[in-house]
Design a protein around this motif. Structure first.
Motif, mmCIF file in Angstrom:
data_model
loop_
_atom_site.group_PDB
_atom_site.id
_atom_site.type_symbol
_atom_site.label_atom_id
_atom_site.label_comp_id
_atom_site.label_asym_id
_atom_site.label_seq_id
_atom_site.Cartn_x
_atom_site.Cartn_y
_atom_site.Cartn_z
ATOM 1 N N ILE A 237 19.238 76.756 -29.219
ATOM 2 C CA ILE A 237 20.723 77.353 -28.912
ATOM 3 C C ILE A 237 21.280 76.392 -28.077
ATOM 4 N N LEU A 238 20.691 75.560 -27.396
ATOM 5 C CA LEU A 238 21.290 74.707 -26.370
ATOM 6 C C LEU A 238 21.912 73.398 -27.364
ATOM 7 N N GLN A 239 20.999 72.876 -28.322
ATOM 8 C CA GLN A 239 21.242 72.041 -29.312
ATOM 9 C C GLN A 239 22.492 72.298 -30.081
ATOM 10 N N HIS A 240 22.716 73.523 -30.392
ATOM 11 C CA HIS A 240 23.832 73.993 -30.989
ATOM 12 C C HIS A 240 25.143 73.837 -30.208
ATOM 13 N N PHE A 241 25.148 74.388 -29.278
ATOM 14 C CA PHE A 241 26.587 74.204 -28.281
ATOM 15 C C PHE A 241 26.526 72.983 -27.730
ATOM 16 N N ALA A 242 25.365 72.231 -27.485
ATOM 17 C CA ALA A 242 25.566 71.071 -26.962
ATOM 18 C C ALA A 242 26.482 69.988 -27.909
ATOM 19 N N THR A 243 26.136 70.232 -29.274
ATOM 20 C CA THR A 243 26.612 69.578 -30.656
ATOM 21 C C THR A 243 28.218 69.875 -30.693
ATOM 22 N N ALA A 244 28.445 71.302 -30.453
ATOM 23 C CA ALA A 244 29.772 71.801 -30.517
ATOM 24 C C ALA A 244 30.737 71.018 -29.340
ATOM 25 N N HIS A 245 29.983 71.256 -28.169
ATOM 26 C CA HIS A 245 30.818 70.857 -26.990
ATOM 27 C C HIS A 245 30.920 69.329 -26.891
ATOM 28 N N PHE A 246 30.219 68.517 -27.328
ATOM 29 C CA PHE A 246 30.360 67.205 -27.352
ATOM 30 C C PHE A 246 31.182 66.613 -28.277
ATOM 31 N N ASP A 247 30.885 67.122 -29.752
ATOM 32 C CA ASP A 247 32.115 66.917 -30.704
ATOM 33 C C ASP A 247 33.541 67.275 -30.519
ATOM 34 N N ARG A 248 33.658 68.092 -29.604
ATOM 35 C CA ARG A 248 34.885 68.646 -29.233
ATOM 36 C C ARG A 248 35.453 67.764 -28.385
ATOM 37 N N TYR A 249 34.984 67.315 -27.376
ATOM 38 C CA TYR A 249 35.456 66.484 -26.373
ATOM 39 C C TYR A 249 35.160 65.065 -26.469
ATOM 40 N N LEU A 250 34.151 64.600 -26.882
ATOM 41 C CA LEU A 250 33.937 63.156 -27.297
ATOM 42 C C LEU A 250 34.336 62.644 -28.536
ATOM 43 N N LYS A 251 34.523 63.557 -29.554
ATOM 44 C CA LYS A 251 34.903 62.928 -30.770
ATOM 45 C C LYS A 251 36.167 63.651 -31.269
ATOM 46 N N ASP A 252 36.896 64.361 -30.370
ATOM 47 C CA ASP A 252 38.082 65.007 -30.770
ATOM 48 C C ASP A 252 38.114 65.790 -31.968
ATOM 49 N N ASP A 253 36.964 66.518 -32.056
ATOM 50 C CA ASP A 253 36.921 67.430 -33.316
ATOM 51 C C ASP A 253 37.283 68.622 -32.855
ATOM 52 N N ALA A 254 38.545 69.044 -33.043
ATOM 53 C CA ALA A 254 38.991 70.496 -32.484
ATOM 54 C C ALA A 254 38.574 71.609 -33.311
ATOM 55 N N THR A 255 37.948 71.521 -34.460
ATOM 56 C CA THR A 255 37.336 72.654 -35.256
ATOM 57 C C THR A 255 36.107 73.029 -34.293
ATOM 58 N N ARG A 256 35.537 72.465 -33.604
ATOM 59 C CA ARG A 256 34.306 72.837 -32.833
ATOM 60 C C ARG A 256 34.618 73.865 -31.958
ATOM 61 N N GLY A 257 35.966 73.945 -31.479
ATOM 62 C CA GLY A 257 36.215 75.094 -30.508
ATOM 63 C C GLY A 257 35.855 76.407 -31.084
ATOM 64 N N ALA A 258 36.039 76.772 -32.397
ATOM 65 C CA ALA A 258 35.683 78.096 -32.878
ATOM 66 C C ALA A 258 34.441 78.338 -32.639
ATOM 67 N N TYR A 259 33.425 77.523 -32.284
ATOM 68 C CA TYR A 259 31.994 77.981 -32.169
ATOM 69 C C TYR A 259 32.026 78.533 -30.668
ATOM 70 N N PHE A 260 33.059 78.404 -29.752
ATOM 71 C CA PHE A 260 33.125 78.992 -28.510
ATOM 72 C C PHE A 260 34.196 80.186 -28.310
ATOM 73 N N ASP A 261 34.844 80.400 -29.527
ATOM 74 C CA ASP A 261 35.676 81.513 -29.550
ATOM 75 C C ASP A 261 35.106 82.698 -30.146
#
Length: 445
Positions: free
Chosen positions: A373-397
């Motif tokens: 679960i941590l690996q999942h959210f860490a991937t989404a979090h860092f893809d979103r903010y370090l790779k500018d992948d806005a689509t990863r925000g859906a995993y937190f919505d």
């Protein structure tokens, strides 16, 4: 032995042999279970791993400084584990073996992963974002090795720190960790920038973009992370009993204007797992209001080390000027998500726990499931903010309480209008999780 008892004796002997055999096997850090969320899966990159050493010259020596006396200084030594996207040579074996120790330093531990020791860094792509992992007190650079390998396979360069005076075989007075943790994380960031500089001659030269750095800290690692991104220590912490001498913690206190001006803009996002300190007054609301970097807080709801309601949750609520999330593992304790599964060596031949087992295990949650679960959210979090992948925000919505989310799919696996289940989670697997979000106050970012 009576004839009727022989089958039972044989069964018992088989069980003991089976436990002993399992005990002899390395503990795998790369397991992704069938019920893991989507982004826990390993990425497309092969993984390399190397061990580096570094020295920070003339660091204040907390252990050899007396209050009211001149501050002693020394060269602080670092051992770092670096995971990175790699290219394997023809026939090169992957599956790194990590030899370390348990909470009891006399217990040798063997971990097994997917990386290839000293493999070449992949020649294409990059420069890659940097992630720095920081363990608890005590711990080791391998404590979050599951996360290091996983994120390296997705295009990050991940560096994990052995914090001197704070490892299983080098645990010293707590004052050293209180002072050094944030400085260690910032030193490693600077050291990676030095190695990544063009012309450095290092294998990392030109391959890291340190302007896109993320931090992950567990317990005292989280304490350091929060301070690095603007959570200044309280004046009460500066004067706390057993703290660093000569009020040295004031260097990174919220009341120190020089500290406020020193926040490193290269750090773009962080994850703080069970961060220590709020429950003993190391921070206050004014100090935490200085954070403007996106934070994913992670906690167990019955954390008896860092606290929950008056600890991690209170920190989340007080970080008013940053975009932040709080992921709660309901009924988990302090070991939520960060430590890899308890090493096989922390069980004896009959399957009973020995010293070190409780450093990893949780009474309620399975460690590997939490790691995934941590690996999942860490991937989404860092893809979103370090790779500018806005689509990863859906995993937190998501619906905040996972037990209240509705799983509704048609026969073809397409979501029905009533479907509100957490993105990337399989049916029933968000139960026991709560994910909350708060936006920064107006003008906070």
């Amino acid at each position: 032995m009576p004839t009727l008892l022989r089958p039972y004796a044989a069964s018992l002997l088989s069980l003991v042999v089976a436990v002993a055999a399992a005990h002899a096997q390395p503990t795998r850090i790369d397991v992704v279970t069938p019920v893991a969320p989507e982004l826990a899966a390993f990425g497309p990159q092969a993984i390399g791993v190397r061990t580096l050493r570094a020295v920070d010259r003339q660091r204040p020596d907390i252990l050899r400084t007396k209050d009211g006396q001149p501050t002693a200084r020394y060269d602080r030594q670092f051992v770092l584990e670096v995971w990175y996207p790699a290219t394997l040579a023809a026939g090169q074996a992957s599956g790194a073996t990590y030899r370390t120790i348990a909470r009891d330093p006399s217990i040798a531990v063997t971990l097994q992963g997917r990386a290839a020791r000293d493999a070449p860094l992949v020649a294409t792509g990059g420069p890659f974002p940097l992630l720095i992992l920081s363990h608890g007190y005590p711990g080791s650079r391998y404590l979050m090795s599951h996360l290091g390998e996983n994120l390296a396979s997705k295009g990050f360069i991940v560096v994990s720190i052995d914090h001197a005076d704070s490892t299983y075989d080098d645990q010293q007075a707590f004052a050293s960790t209180l002072y050094n943790r944030a400085f260690d994380q910032l030193f490693v960031l600077d050291e990676m920038a030095r190695l990544a500089a063009p012309g450095s001659g290092h294998f990392l030269s030109g391959r890291i973009d340190v302007s896109r750095t993320g931090l992950v800290g567990y317990s005292m690692g989280g304490y350091g992370v929060i301070n690095v991104v603007g959570g200044g220590y309280s004046d009460a912490a500066v004067a706390m009993r057993g703290g660093p001498p000569n009020r040295l913690l004031a260097e990174r206190a919220a009341s120190n204007a020089a500290y406020r001006a020193s926040i490193d803009p290269r750090v773009k996002a962080v994850i703080a797992i069970g961060p220590w300190g709020m429950q003993v007054g190391a921070w206050d609301a004014a100090g935490l209001s200085g954070i403007r970097t996106p934070v994913l807080y992670v906690a167990g709801s019955v954390d008896d080390i860092s606290g929950y309601t008056k600890g991690v949750r209170a920190m989340y609520e007080a970080t008013v000027n940053a975009d932040r999330h709080l992921l709660t593992f309901v009924n988990a304790n302090h070991n939520a998500a960060a430590p890899h599964e308890a090493p096989a060596e922390t069980l004896d031949a009959t399957g009973r726990a020995v010293i070190g087992f409780t450093q990893h295990a949780d009474p309620v949650w399975d460690s590997v499931r939490m790691n995934n679960i941590l690996q999942h959210f860490a991937t989404a979090h860092f893809d979103r903010y370090l790779k500018d992948d806005a689509t990863r925000g859906a995993y937190f919505d998501v619906v905040a309480n996972g037990s209240e989310a509705v799983y509704a799919m048609d026969r073809e696996g397409k979501p029905l209008p009533t479907h509100t289940y957490w993105k990337g989670f399989k049916r029933g697997t968000a139960v026991g999780l709560i994910l909350e979000h708060a936006s920064p106050a107006p003008g906070g970012r």
